[in-house]
Design a protein around this motif. Structure first.
Motif, PDB file in Angstrom:
ATOM      1  N   HIS A   1      -5.247  -3.524  -8.030  1.00 16.35           N
ATOM      2  CA  HIS A   1      -3.875  -3.906  -8.396  1.00 16.35           C
ATOM      3  C   HIS A   1      -3.076  -4.138  -7.058  1.00 16.35           C
ATOM      4  O   HIS A   1      -2.256  -5.047  -7.023  1.00 16.35           O
ATOM      5  N   GLU A   2      -3.176  -3.227  -5.973  1.00 14.93           N
ATOM      6  CA  GLU A   2      -2.506  -3.603  -4.835  1.00 14.93           C
ATOM      7  C   GLU A   2      -2.852  -4.904  -4.293  1.00 14.93           C
ATOM      8  O   GLU A   2      -1.917  -5.669  -3.750  1.00 14.93           O
TER       9      GLU A   2
ATOM     10  N   TRP B   1      12.645   2.115  -9.383  1.00 15.38           N
ATOM     11  CA  TRP B   1      11.457   1.135  -8.881  1.00 15.38           C
ATOM     12  C   TRP B   1      12.038   0.619  -7.402  1.00 15.38           C
ATOM     13  O   TRP B   1      11.424   0.531  -6.607  1.00 15.38           O
TER      14      TRP B   1
ATOM     15  N   PHE C   1       2.764   3.462 -14.317  1.00  8.48           N
ATOM     16  CA  PHE C   1       1.882   3.039 -13.947  1.00  8.48           C
ATOM     17  C   PHE C   1       0.289   3.599 -14.093  1.00  8.48           C
ATOM     18  O   PHE C   1      -0.500   2.743 -14.508  1.00  8.48           O
TER      19      PHE C   1
ATOM     20  N   TRP D   1      -6.626   1.155  -8.327  1.00  9.48           N
ATOM     21  CA  TRP D   1      -5.798   0.827  -7.535  1.00  9.48           C
ATOM     22  C   TRP D   1      -5.887  -0.150  -6.541  1.00  9.48           C
ATOM     23  O   TRP D   1      -5.071  -0.952  -6.187  1.00  9.48           O
TER      24      TRP D   1
ATOM     25  N   TYR E   1       2.728   1.934  -3.523  1.00 13.94           N
ATOM     26  CA  TYR E   1       2.031   2.364  -4.620  1.00 13.94           C
ATOM     27  C   TYR E   1       1.557   3.663  -4.401  1.00 13.94           C
ATOM     28  O   TYR E   1       1.387   4.343  -5.368  1.00 13.94           O
TER      29      TYR E   1
ATOM     30  N   THR F   1       0.820  -1.248   0.232  1.00 14.55           N
ATOM     31  CA  THR F   1      -0.110  -0.084  -0.099  1.00 14.55           C
ATOM     32  C   THR F   1       0.837   1.200  -0.031  1.00 14.55           C
ATOM     33  O   THR F   1       0.670   2.175  -0.857  1.00 14.55           O
TER      34      THR F   1
ATOM     35  N   ILE G   1       4.662   5.452  -5.525  1.00 15.96           N
ATOM     36  CA  ILE G   1       4.499   5.119  -6.802  1.00 15.96           C
ATOM     37  C   ILE G   1       3.662   6.216  -7.759  1.00 15.96           C
ATOM     38  O   ILE G   1       4.175   7.125  -8.594  1.00 15.96           O
ATOM     39  N   ARG G   2       2.410   6.383  -7.100  1.00 16.44           N
ATOM     40  CA  ARG G   2       1.495   7.624  -7.933  1.00 16.44           C
ATOM     41  C   ARG G   2       2.149   8.935  -7.605  1.00 16.44           C
ATOM     42  O   ARG G   2       1.785   9.780  -8.729  1.00 16.44           O
TER      43      ARG G   2
END
Length: 138
Positions: free
Chosen positions: A49-50, A89, A39, A46, A26, A23, A29-30
Motif C-alpha cells: 500500500h505504501e 487525515w 484503513f 502495508w 501510514y 512511511t 495512521i495505524r
C-alpha cells in the motif's frame, strides 16, 4: 520531431523524501484511533500500500507516471470512508510534512494534498447522502 520534455516537478523534493513522508504517515495512521480501523479494514499489505501511495505522490509531484489507479473510485468503493474523516487525515498528513520537510516544501505538498482531499471529499459526499438529499458529513 524530438520527444516531449518531461514536466518539471511541482516543487523541489526527492523520491526519498516522498518515501519517508508516506512511511511515517501510514505508521501514524495505524495508531490513529479514528482512522486506523478504517484503513485496517482494507489494507492487508502495508508495504505494498505504501509503495502504491508513494508512486501516486511521485506521479502527482514529480510527474513520473508511475501510478496506475483511481483514488476517488477506491475511496467511494471502500464503503466506510466518510467526509468528516478528511480533516483529521489532512491534519495528520500536515504534521508529518512539517516534521520531515523544509517549510516551503511542506507548505507546497500540503496545498496539493488539500486540493486532492477536497476533490475526494466532494466525491464521497456526492455519493453519501440521505434519501432527502442532505449529505452525510460523518
Amino acid at each position: 520531431m524530438p520527444p516531449p520534455r518531461p514536466l518539471p516537478p511541482r516543487f523541489e523534493i526527492t523520491p526519498e523524501e516522498i518515501e519517508t513522508v508516506v512511511t511515517e504517515f501510514y505508521a501514524a495512521i495505524r495508531e490513529h484511533p479514528g482512522l486506523g480501523p478504517v484503513f485496517a479494514a482494507h489494507v492487508t499489505d502495508w508495504p505494498a500500500h505504501e509503495a502504491k501511495i508513494a508512486a501516486f505522490w511521485r506521479n502527482a509531484i514529480l510527474f513520473e507516471k508511475s501510478y496506475d489507479g483511481n483514488p476517488l473510485m477506491v475511496h467511494k468503493a471502500a464503503g466506510n470512508v466518510r467526509p468528516g474523516m478528511f480533516d483529521p487525515w489532512l491534519g495528520l498528513f500536515d504534521s508529518v510534512l512539517r516534521r520531515n520537510l523544509r517549510p516551503e516544501t511542506a507548505a507546497a505538498w500540503s496545498a496539493l494534498a488539500h486540493r486532492i482531499g477536497q476533490g475526494l471529499r466532494y466525491g464521497v459526499v456526492e455519493t453519501t447522502r440521505f434519501d432527502d438529499g442532505v449529505p452525510k458529513l460523518r
